[in-house]
Design a protein around this motif. Structure first.
Motif, PDB file in Angstrom:
ATOM      1  N   THR A   1       0.830  -1.206   0.000  1.00  0.00           N
ATOM      2  CA  THR A   1       0.000   0.000   0.000  1.00  0.00           C
ATOM      3  C   THR A   1       0.860   1.250   0.000  1.00  0.00           C
ATOM      4  O   THR A   1       0.530   2.250  -0.646  1.00  0.00           O
TER       5      THR A   1
ATOM      6  N   LEU B   1       2.132   2.004  -3.537  1.00  0.00           N
ATOM      7  CA  LEU B   1       1.129   2.669  -4.371  1.00  0.00           C
ATOM      8  C   LEU B   1       0.816   4.057  -3.824  1.00  0.00           C
ATOM      9  O   LEU B   1       0.528   4.983  -4.579  1.00  0.00           O
TER      10      LEU B   1
ATOM     11  N   GLU C   1       3.051   6.833  -5.064  1.00  0.00           N
ATOM     12  CA  GLU C   1       2.746   7.267  -6.429  1.00  0.00           C
ATOM     13  C   GLU C   1       1.507   8.152  -6.478  1.00  0.00           C
ATOM     14  O   GLU C   1       1.201   8.734  -7.519  1.00  0.00           O
ATOM     15  N   THR C   2       0.750   8.158  -5.367  1.00  0.00           N
ATOM     16  CA  THR C   2      -0.528   8.867  -5.357  1.00  0.00           C
ATOM     17  C   THR C   2      -0.307  10.367  -5.149  1.00  0.00           C
ATOM     18  O   THR C   2       0.464  10.762  -4.270  1.00  0.00           O
TER      19      THR C   2
ATOM     20  N   LEU D   1      -4.219   8.476  -8.587  1.00  0.00           N
ATOM     21  CA  LEU D   1      -3.156   7.493  -8.785  1.00  0.00           C
ATOM     22  C   LEU D   1      -3.191   7.032 -10.238  1.00  0.00           C
ATOM     23  O   LEU D   1      -4.187   6.457 -10.691  1.00  0.00           O
TER      24      LEU D   1
ATOM     25  N   LEU E   1      -6.391   1.153  -7.731  1.00  0.00           N
ATOM     26  CA  LEU E   1      -5.387   0.199  -7.270  1.00  0.00           C
ATOM     27  C   LEU E   1      -5.049   0.422  -5.806  1.00  0.00           C
ATOM     28  O   LEU E   1      -4.783  -0.528  -5.067  1.00  0.00           O
ATOM     29  N   TYR E   2      -5.071   1.684  -5.391  1.00  0.00           N
ATOM     30  CA  TYR E   2      -4.834   1.962  -3.971  1.00  0.00           C
ATOM     31  C   TYR E   2      -5.893   1.257  -3.125  1.00  0.00           C
ATOM     32  O   TYR E   2      -5.615   0.777  -2.025  1.00  0.00           O
TER      33      TYR E   2
ATOM     34  N   ALA F   1      -1.644  -6.068  -5.281  1.00  0.00           N
ATOM     35  CA  ALA F   1      -1.170  -4.709  -5.058  1.00  0.00           C
ATOM     36  C   ALA F   1       0.302  -4.599  -5.439  1.00  0.00           C
ATOM     37  O   ALA F   1       0.732  -3.640  -6.085  1.00  0.00           O
TER      38      ALA F   1
ATOM     39  N   ALA G   1       2.033  -2.397  -8.256  1.00  0.00           N
ATOM     40  CA  ALA G   1       3.197  -1.569  -7.975  1.00  0.00           C
ATOM     41  C   ALA G   1       4.323  -1.902  -8.940  1.00  0.00           C
ATOM     42  O   ALA G   1       4.987  -1.023  -9.481  1.00  0.00           O
TER      43      ALA G   1
END
Lengths: 731, 731
Positions: free
Chosen positions: A251, A254, A257-258, A337, A422-423, A497, A501
């Motif tokens: 998590t 990801l 990247e958010t 994201l 995806l998050y 996840a 990633a």
């Protein structure tokens, strides 16, 4: 930003609680001389194994760290500090296993002694033992992740949305890699150990010699009890430590990247999973206080199950409530994201999806493995026509048991993705794993009770002691099965996840299985869990055979062994299990670690993506199939103890159908305790390895012609060769 | 263009050959009264089953045809004639099964009689029986596909690269759908029948009553011998008919998309696979002449195996040579499919890849299932410690046996794609299947010999007769195993070709498993083979239980049955198998047919693509695992007949390790003869169903917003609802 410093505090609180509880267990009465003597044998055997295992793993860790360090040093996208994080992860994981085993080998004999007083007392001791392990594992994970994040962030001088922050998280992946590698070896090694001893002891003891389980005359009985500790406790501790870390980390990857405008310098999506994990520990501690039964409850399995369920449910409900406030406090209104917008309400929705998926998974698993339900009953019925139909029945149940969990899982992927992209998938897994401490406490109390029963039997305590420990053990079997359902579901979400990633870090835009080479990768990946399982169950089969031969030899050559006047050589059996498990864990471990590296460097990131997807799908299915078949066979066999009705006749232990059910149970042993539970580590480990090499792959990938498929590359080479030829001719 | 009219001629030649050979078999002596009496019992039982099965399937075919016709009628991209093609395909498939069963129930007793003379004669009769079936199946396939292509082409007035030609091939897909649907039911139904009878007969006969296999006192023995015919012959005939058609068709579908400037009006890539299939029959006929052993060869398994191998190898080598000329004659220098150029040399290369993959697959399968090799020996060794370790050993072998075949297959996909793109993958499968007639002849002779042995036993012929049929049977076991390896490999390639065809027809540009919904589809698809296998093996387990109970009842209630003075009620056992198999084939069949339809219409073509990929990968693995485990268990058990050495001791039949090996063999029975071989039909059928609905899906897909993923659609709906609310508030 001070929330960053709060997170390791949660870990410290957990470890403090662990220390207090551990001291309480140690203070309990360990019973008479005989009991303490047996307990010492078991503790020494377990410690001997752990020493032997950790010695080998030290070499592995050193070599792997050097390779990682070199990779980090020589490629501009990576950093050598990942090697350090890896070592710390491995050491923490080893500690998690060690803490679990240490407390379990203390709690077992104390539970046996407590069972002389009351069921309530025995539950208290064994469950406290379990919760020491649960809180210890969760505490180490949160402490490790949280403090390493602080240190690395400071070291790299990282702020949100900078290359430094990406590097911080990438190095943190090394921590997870270390944890998960040790977990794999501990699970496989421990699994082989415990089942070789168990199967070997049963085959000669119960089937051939006709003596009961845990009879002190059986030379393999100490090894069997040691096995409960090294496999079901130390192995499981390392396993869940790895899972927990991997899920939170996925998590975070990801999250980094958010794009988020929040009160935590844009780091809210990275901090949230750690914060949820931290509060989860506190809520699990609260949950443990609900696990108790009255002194006057009587010998009731249902009461114990109810107490555990109450503890579990309260942790889950509390988690859901706290997550609502945490999400609203930490996260901004909306985030982005990879071009996909989502809201904080969506994130909370995804957490709820994760909790629901986890709960449904446990319920379905319980249905397929519990006594008195259709699946187990069908196996019992098929025992009446012999060994073969019993085995066929169990295999059919195991295969069938994949239906509902897969639908729930697919719906969970779909649902959590619909909630927050995806998050959402990642945070669903993190939500599910928030109560790991509680789950593990419930899981670990089972083998402690099992061991307590063994000690009671071997030290010839009154029959009512064994009755009480048997009740705890029976409940432990159910919680073990549901725990595995939970573990495989969370592993699947975590692997996805990590997979997502990986796609980002490796610099590819998707994984198209319409491409021939990616599809070929999918096939090869899906084959890995079959080979892995084959190696694991064969290792058990072969080690069990050596065990059988050794026990037969002792029965034949030691005078007076069956009369109880000759002393069996327990240590020889312990040595067989130890040696076999250390030797046989190597190849499966190597496959898990090396295959993604080979695929990635030879065929590139997209083929590796196909490979990972294949391995994940097939690993989840094989895990469910094997865990549930094994659990169902076990309880089908157990049902004969109280007598079962088949076509109007009642059959008990030692009847022909019962013997058939013992065969099924024995086949199921390596399924449910060696290869099955390894599947969830396998799929996560392969994903983490891929994630670790992803920056390097991306670098190499960008150097070569990016968009071409492998066959096109082959053609290109051919064309170049042709051109070269022509040129030569010209000259 | 006249090559189009040549193709059905190949089919007619094959059927002529079939008729001649069949007449020869019928002319052989059927032995004494007793033998003929038993043979009549078997033939009647088999016919009764086929009647019952075909009656149910008639309803299915009518309903499915009506639905297909309606779909074709109501959607502009489809045509109602597909219903007609479907019915023809179903009828041809049923005929293929019928021909096989008819000749097998004649050849069995004649083989038994021939075995009174010599092994050479017995081989000749049984192999001729097998080749009648092989040529019949291949002939029907080529005749059906070839003539239907001519008719549909004329009906639609189709020329190359026109919408009419695409429609022609799409309607032809209906033929394949009909064939493959019947194949699935025949394989599953027949597989349940034969194994219920076999397992039931063995459990009570061999294990409980201690009487030999095929003993006339065993009431289930006729059902067991009927089972060989309806499962291993009729089921397999329909299976290979379906595979053969599907493979050729898949290549045609990709061929019709290929841009080609050739001497056949641009149709060369469509005609090539049919032409290869046609010439393959002739080459197989030539190959059959090599299958013979000298009159003075003596009782040698190796000699029989050598003769069969010689026939097989010559067909394969001849195919390779003829393909070289065919490719150079028919195809132009270069072609283009979906923007990918390839040459005719590339196509020939792909055919060679296919032949090599098929051959390697057979060799690997033989290694894993043959007596005297490491895998079988490891199972034998694990039999010494009991039923459970034997079962564990077999499961480990089965799982391990997926390693090399998957690598070969992945390399085959990669290689054939590198040679000639997607057309290369399809033509590789077609090349592999070119010698189907020969493969089937070799496969079908096994059950004929098995039956001959049964008849010899039941009619109490001298012991040397049984010895000869046992040699043929032993070779038949190996060829059955290698045939299955071949079948699953060709199915995998075919499914991939169909998968590629599906992507084109459904109007999507790829299948990206990075998308959450596609990945969820992958999971659900991969679960289908597990559920399918579960249903199939459970059906066998339960039907076998009924059989056991019936046989036990007869032993108990019919006076003098064990002394041979009371006559067993054979027909009751036949009825149990018939009823169980008809009833239990429904649900698996429905899953195979309906699941892709549901996935496609609810979630759209890309998710269906993920679903298909999951099902294909998992189906191939489960097929290999089950087939090879079953084959290895069988030969481990058979090894005890000659005596095996375990740790210096020699064990024979009726020893404890032998009993353990019988358990493994019984578990393996439904693996290798019911669920395992169904896997290849399952994956192809789901692909064909998807291909059939693809034009309709494409139409629906284009109507909705094309590029959005499902979660996005959900969000869109939510947004719309929100907007609607706001609007309402405004008003």
């Amino acid at each position: 930003m001070s929330i960053v410093y709060v997170i390791p505090l949660f870990g410290l609180i957990a470890l403090l609680f662990t220390a207090i509880q551990s001291a309480w267990v140690t203070r309990q009465d360990a019973g008479n001389e005989r009991m303490q003597d047996i307990a010492r044998h078991i503790a020494e055997g377990a410690m001997a194994f752990l020493k032997a295992e950790y010695k080998i793993l030290t070499y592995f860790v050193i070599i792997a760290a050097l390779l990682l360090g070199y990779m980090g040093y020589s490629h501009k996208n990576s950093d050598w500090t990942i090697a350090l994080a890896f070592v710390i992860g491995a050491v923490f994981s080893a500690c998690a296993g060690f803490i679990g085993m240490k407390i379990a080998t203390k709690a077992n004999v104390r539970t046996a002694h407590a069972a002389r007083t009351s069921l309530s007392k025995a539950l208290k001791v064994s469950f406290t033992g379990g919760s020491v392990m649960g809180m210890g594992v969760a505490g180490l994970a949160v402490l490790g992740l949280g403090s390493l994040f602080i240190i690395l962030k400071a070291y790299f001088g990282a702020e949100a949305n900078t290359a430094e922050m990406i590097k911080t998280i990438e190095v943190l992946t090394g921590f997870s890699l270390g944890a998960e590698s040790i977990a794999l070896f501990a699970r496989v090694g421990g699994g082989i150990y415990t089942k070789a001893a168990d199967v070997g002891a049963d085959l000669v003891g119960k089937v051939e010699a006709g003596i009961p389980e845990d009879d002190p005359r059986n030379p393999a009985t100490i090894a069997d009890n040691v096995g409960d500790n090294v496999g079901d406790v130390a192995g499981m501790g390392a396993d869940l430590f790895g899972s927990y870390v991997a899920t939170v980390l996925a998590t975070m990857v990801l999250g980094v990247e958010t794009t988020s405008t929040d009160n935590f310098g844009g780091l809210a999506p990275v901090l949230l999973p750690m914060f949820i994990a931290g509060t989860g520990i506190i809520l699990s501690i609260i949950g443990t206080f609900f696990v108790r039964i009255g002194e006057n409850t009587g010998l009731s399995t249902a009461a114990v199950q109810r107490a555990l369920n109450l503890g579990n449910w309260s942790s889950i409900v509390l988690t859901a409530i706290v997550c609502y406030f945490a999400v609203n406090w930490i996260l901004p209104e909306s985030m982005t994201l990879r071009g996909h917008d989502f809201t904080r309400n969506g994130v909370f929705g995804a957490i709820i999806v994760g909790l629901v998926v986890g709960t449904l998974m446990s319920i379905i698993t319980e249905y397929y493995t519990a006594m008195g339900k259709r699946p187990v009953k069908s196996i019992i019925r098929q025992s009446s026509t012999g060994h073969a139909t019993n085995v066929i029945g169990g295999l059919a149940v195991g295969m069938e048991s994949t239906l509902l969990p897969i639908i729930v899982l697919a719906a969970g992927i779909y649902g959590s993705h619909a909630c927050a992209g995806l998050y959402g998938v990642a945070i669903a897994a993190a939500g599910m794993m928030a109560t790991t401490a509680m789950q593990l406490a419930i899981d670990a109390f089972g083998p402690i009770a099992d061991n307590a029963g063994g000690i009671a039997e071997m030290s010839e305590l009154p029959k009512d002691v064994r009755e009480k420990t048997d009740i705890l053990d029976a409940v432990g079997n159910t919680t073990a099965a549901t725990g595995k359902g939970f573990a495989i579901a969370s592993a699947a979400l975590t692997a996805l996840a990590l997979f997502a990633a990986f796609v980002g870090v490796a610099g590819i835009s998707g994984i198209d299985i319409y491409k021939a080479d990616v599809l070929a990768g999918l096939f090869v990946g899906a084959m890995i869990p079959f080979i892995f399982s084959s190696l694991a169950i064969r290792a058990v089969g072969e080690a069990a055979m050596s065990m059988v031969e050794e026990v037969r030899r002792q029965f034949r050559t030691i005078p007076g062994i069956m009369e109880g006047t000759g002393k069996p050589e327990y240590d020889k059996c312990v040595a067989i299990s130890t040696e076999a498990s250390i030797k046989k864990m190597m190849v499966p471990g190597a496959i898990a670690l090396l295959s993604p590296i080979l695929m990635g460097f030879i065929f590139g990131p997209e083929v590796l993506g196909g490979f990972l997807a294949g391995a994940t799908v097939s690993g989840v299915l094989m895990g469910m199939f094997q865990n549930n078949a094994g659990g169902a066979w076990d309880n089908a066999k157990k049902s004969f103890e109280k007598g079962v009705e088949i076509n109007g006749e009642i059959y008990y232990k030692k009847s022909e159908p019962h013997k058939a059910s013992v065969t099924g149970d024995t086949v199921g042993d390596p399924f449910k305790d060696t290869s099955g539970p390894s599947m969830n580590i396998l799929i996560k480990l392969m994903s983490i390895v891929s994630l670790v090499i992803a920056p390097t792959l991306a670098e190499l990938h960008n150097e070569t012609t990016a968009s071409k498929t492998a066959p096109e590359k082959v053609q290109e080479v051919v064309k170049k060769a042709e051109t070269a030829e022509k040129t030569t001719v010209k000259l």
